[in-house]
Design a protein around this motif. Sequence first.
Motif, PDB file in Angstrom:
ATOM      1  N   ASP A  87       0.845  -1.193   0.000  1.00 44.41           N
ATOM      2  CA  ASP A  87       0.000   0.000   0.000  1.00 44.41           C
ATOM      3  C   ASP A  87       0.883   1.247   0.000  1.00 44.41           C
ATOM      4  O   ASP A  87       1.687   1.448   0.920  1.00 44.41           O
ATOM      5  N   THR A  89       0.300   4.389   0.568  1.00 49.08           N
ATOM      6  CA  THR A  89       0.095   5.346   1.659  1.00 49.08           C
ATOM      7  C   THR A  89       0.840   4.904   2.904  1.00 49.08           C
ATOM      8  O   THR A  89       1.548   5.710   3.537  1.00 49.08           O
ATOM      9  N   TRP A  90       0.710   3.628   3.272  1.00 46.64           N
ATOM     10  CA  TRP A  90       1.402   3.130   4.457  1.00 46.64           C
ATOM     11  C   TRP A  90       2.911   3.175   4.273  1.00 46.64           C
ATOM     12  O   TRP A  90       3.644   3.524   5.199  1.00 46.64           O
ATOM     13  N   ILE A  93       4.037   6.735   4.760  1.00 47.70           N
ATOM     14  CA  ILE A  93       4.001   7.122   6.174  1.00 47.70           C
ATOM     15  C   ILE A  93       5.245   6.624   6.894  1.00 47.70           C
ATOM     16  O   ILE A  93       5.906   7.388   7.604  1.00 47.70           O
ATOM     17  N   TRP A  94       5.599   5.356   6.716  1.00 45.51           N
ATOM     18  CA  TRP A  94       6.748   4.783   7.420  1.00 45.51           C
ATOM     19  C   TRP A  94       8.067   5.363   6.918  1.00 45.51           C
ATOM     20  O   TRP A  94       8.972   5.624   7.712  1.00 45.51           O
ATOM     21  N   LEU A 138       5.187  -4.885   6.331  1.00 42.50           N
ATOM     22  CA  LEU A 138       4.386  -4.596   5.131  1.00 42.50           C
ATOM     23  C   LEU A 138       4.765  -5.526   3.978  1.00 42.50           C
ATOM     24  O   LEU A 138       3.891  -6.057   3.288  1.00 42.50           O
TER      25      LEU A 138
END
Length: 144
Positions: A87, A89-90, A93-94, A138
Amino acid sequence: MTALEALLGTYHLSFWGLWLILFTVLVQSTIATIAHRKQAKYIPGLLDERLGHGSFVFRSHRTFHNSLENTLLMFAPALLAIIVGVDPTWLAIWVWLYAVARIIHMVLYYAIATERNPSPRSYFFMLGFVCNIAVFVLVAMRLL
């Protein structure tokens, strides 16, 4: 639109975060080199063993080397995450959380001369470590 253009568009924020991580390491290298060269006596490539956290030369050297030791642990899994299609977006973010944590770690390492552990920089080191783990998770979740 080519596949590469689609990939660059999808992971645009992650690529910029990875760029910032690498650029931060470049800045650290430059600062460490300048600090090292400003010493009255220096030998290129060698750090005086007597230096400790009270020395900016030591702190700038350790900041740079700490980033060298840790950047691959974010950079490689992030690229793997892009390849396997996690993903976006994730991932962004990370990656960005890691980039900001490393910058704060750097600033604190430059500013605070302490042998105390944990020091304020330790918390941002740990935040970066958590980001590393999150990206590995992830990738693993995507591969399962």
